[in-house]
Design an enzyme around this catalytic site. Structure first.
Site, PDB file in Angstrom:
ATOM      1  N   CYS A   1       0.841  -1.291   0.069  1.00  0.00           N
ATOM      2  CA  CYS A   1       0.055   0.041   0.101  1.00  0.00           C
ATOM      3  C   CYS A   1       0.961   1.265  -0.015  1.00  0.00           C
ATOM      4  O   CYS A   1       1.439   1.786   1.052  1.00  0.00           O
ATOM      5  CB  CYS A   1      -1.142  -0.168   1.134  1.00  0.00           C
ATOM      6  SG  CYS A   1      -1.933   1.226   1.273  1.00  0.00           S
TER       7      CYS A   1
ATOM      8  N   CYS B   1      -0.613   4.027   2.043  1.00  0.00           N
ATOM      9  CA  CYS B   1      -0.250   3.995   3.720  1.00  0.00           C
ATOM     10  C   CYS B   1       1.228   4.172   3.908  1.00  0.00           C
ATOM     11  O   CYS B   1       1.647   5.076   5.099  1.00  0.00           O
ATOM     12  CB  CYS B   1      -0.602   2.578   3.971  1.00  0.00           C
ATOM     13  SG  CYS B   1      -2.132   1.650   3.278  1.00  0.00           S
ATOM     14  N   ASP B   2       2.250   3.534   3.185  1.00  0.00           N
ATOM     15  CA  ASP B   2       3.619   3.467   3.741  1.00  0.00           C
ATOM     16  C   ASP B   2       4.343   4.405   2.814  1.00  0.00           C
ATOM     17  O   ASP B   2       5.837   4.419   2.972  1.00  0.00           O
ATOM     18  CB  ASP B   2       4.122   2.034   3.483  1.00  0.00           C
ATOM     19  CG  ASP B   2       3.255   1.054   4.213  1.00  0.00           C
ATOM     20  OD1 ASP B   2       2.798   1.731   5.390  1.00  0.00           O
ATOM     21  OD2 ASP B   2       3.119   0.047   3.980  1.00  0.00           O
TER      22      ASP B   2
END
Ligand code: NDP
Length: 316
Positions: A137, A140-141
């Protein structure tokens, strides 16, 4: 044991839309959110293709709006996992659901909206580096890789989207595509091709994610020439598709070989009475927020009709 008319499993666009319709039909729905309340859209940035948002909206914000709308009509949204299902085969009989492995509840109808989860390549080295440079992701990261070179693997819209997103944070993004073409939509392919700091490597297989404590590179092989090389990178993003979250229904509900739940054509009905499947858990073709929402609506309308047909619970 608590007993409810309608229990919704999952809290993505399908689940919340089912909740809005079920709540407005006075079915007093209970929703179990799962471990990722809001579902996959909470890991997305801009959503530009959901009608009603002319300027686009951020995924997490949209899911907040979905939740508020469902709660406004009385949906009881509960943070929890349905860990086991004991579906009845008898029309009109209740189904038993186990919540978080300890509490059992009865549900006269169940609307499944459990969505899908990102797939990984299955390499040992990938597993070892999970959370230490391997991610599925970018939204997200990606922030953790600001200013660092990264690799993305995949050739679909997800890979194109992740590569484009990362190209804004990272000096160099290498996209590994196993075939000689990407299967992403043309607009996404063009966007990737026109981004100067994205390099696409076609016909390329990933052999190993390198590094001891954190990722230092990726060993790849050209599957046409057999030539191997190391792409230096500190992040490795896997964007190769998703698996439907339907394992708990195995052996009870009809599903295809990948695990997508089978519904009767044009309906949300599964092979069992009072059990409806909606959203990505049953859709391997469209997989869009709007189609998931549409099928959530179908699930709720069908649950309502089913409950009118069987006004009282039949003994199982
Ligand atoms: P897809 O299934 O469309 O694509 C998966 C990609 O990963 C393919 O290119 C596939 O290669 C590749 N792949 C699969 N397994 C491996 C492997 N072991 N090694 C290397 N590569 C592998 O998944 P997506 O998640 O990209 O998209 C799913 C759906 O969601 C699509 O319908 C897509 O259009 C949609 N979507 C839409 C977005 C948007 O509109 N903004 C954003 C993201 C997704 P191959 O082609 O060789 O099979």
């Amino acid at each position: 044991m608590e007993k409810h008319e309608c229990v919704i499993i999952g809290s993505g666009p399908a689940g919340y839309t089912a909740a809005v319709y079920a709540a407005r039909a006075d079915l007093k729905p209970i929703m179990y959110t799962g471990l990722e309340p809001g579902g996959q859209l909470t890991t997305t940035t801009d959503v530009e293709n959901f009608p009603g948002y002319p300027e686009g909206i951020m995924g997490p914000e949209m899911m907040e709006d979905f939740r508020k709308q469902a709660e406004r009509f009385g949906t009881d949204v509960r943070f929890g996992m349905v860990t086991k299902t004991e579906f009845s085969k008898i029309p009109g009989a209740s189904h038993i659901l186990t919540i978080d492995e300890n509490t059992k509840i009865e549900a006269r109808t169940v609307i499944i909206a459990t969505g899908a989860t990102a797939k990984y390549l299955g390499l040992e080295s990938e597993k070892k580096m999970m959370g230490h440079g391997v991610s599925a992701c970018a939204i997200c990261d990606g922030f953790f890789f600001k200013g660092k070179d990264v690799v993305v693997v995949g050739g679909g819209d997800s890979a194109a989207e992740e590569a484009t997103y990362l190209s804004k944070l990272c000096p160099k993004v290498t996209l590994l595509v196993r075939k000689d073409a990407m299967r992403a939509s043309q607009i996404m392919i063009k966007r990737v091709e026109n981004t100067p700091n994205i390099t696409i490597m076609y016909n390329t297989d990933t052999l190993e994610v390198l590094g001891e404590k954190t990722v230092s590179g990726v060993r790849v092989r050209n599957n046409q020439t057999g030539e191997e090389q190391i792409v230096e990178a500190e992040g490795f993003f896997v964007a190769i598709g998703h698996k439907p979250n339907t394992d708990i229904f195995k052996g009870q509900l009809d599903m295809d070989e990948v695990g997508y739940l089978k519904t009767k054509p044009g309906t949300a009905s599964t092979n069992l009475p009072g059990v409806f499947a909606t959203g990505d858990a049953q859709d391997k073709i469209y997989r869009q927020a709007i189609t998931a929402a549409g099928s959530g609506c179908m699930g709720a309308l069908e649950a309502e009709r089913y409950l009118s047909e069987y006004e009282e619970t039949v003994e199982a």
